[in-house]
Design a protein around this motif. Structure first.
Motif: not given
Length: 206
Positions: A115-118, A123-125, A180-186, A200-202
């Protein structure tokens, strides 16, 4: 259930400021042809039970039960009492149907990403993109969560892929994947998914 439901439950609790879940065996019966484990899953005062012939499967089922409750009906919950043997809650059946569709179309994806990697990824955008995103999040000038969520993704320069999943639900169930570079699916009901994406993004951008 190949998906890591325990991790999904823990991630959900962290994102929404809830206490971390606790899972423990409440009963083990060996005096039958196949052993049966009953597992208790708790989040604060909310409790759910599940049974299976092995401990890991019982834990996964209990996590699914808990996710179905806290993600939809958290304000209306009352202390849980054990259900009649073999009975499944409507919340479980609803979530199970969604997961069946999702797994059938995408295949089971198990990732070791923490989770911290996500969190660090978002956070580093670039600061300019994050500022544009928070301008959207804090704005009250949008007529719907959908408009706000799509504007938020545009601010982050992320393109979503949206499709409607086949289901028997009266309301459409959407699957929105972030390119994006992560696997993010809702995956959620159309009336709830866009607000879920914003929250989630907030949390992830902070």
């Amino acid at each position: 259930m190949e998906m890591d439901m325990l991790k999904k439950l823990q991630d959900y609790c962290v994102r929404h400021g809830m206490p971390l879940p606790t899972i423990q065996i409440s009963e083990k019966k060996d005096n039958r042809p196949a052993p049966e484990f009953e597992v208790c899953c708790s989040v604060a005062s909310i409790v759910r039970y599940a049974k299976a012939t092995n401990k890991e499967e019982a834990e996964k089922r209990a996590a699914v039960e808990m996710l179905a409750v806290i993600s939809n009906d958290a304000e209306e919950l009352v202390p849980y009492e054990k259900e009649v043997k073999g009975q499944q809650t409507k919340e479980y059946l609803k979530l199970r149907a969604v997961l069946d569709i999702f797994e059938a179309e995408r295949g089971s994806v198990v990732t070791g990403l923490r989770l911290c990697d996500r969190h660090n990824y978002f956070k580093n955008f670039q600061p300019a993109l994050k500022q544009a995103a928070f301008d959207v999040i804090e704005s009250e000038g949008y007529s719907s969560y959908k408009d706000k969520a799509l504007s938020l993704l545009t601010a982050l320069e992320i393109t979503p892929t949206t499709r409607t999943l086949e289901s028997k639900a009266e309301e459409p169930i959407l699957c929105i994947e972030l390119n994006c570079d992560l696997d993010v699916v809702f995956v959620d009901l159309e009336s709830q998914i866009y607000e879920q994406m914003i929250e989630y993004l907030r949390n992830m951008l902070v």
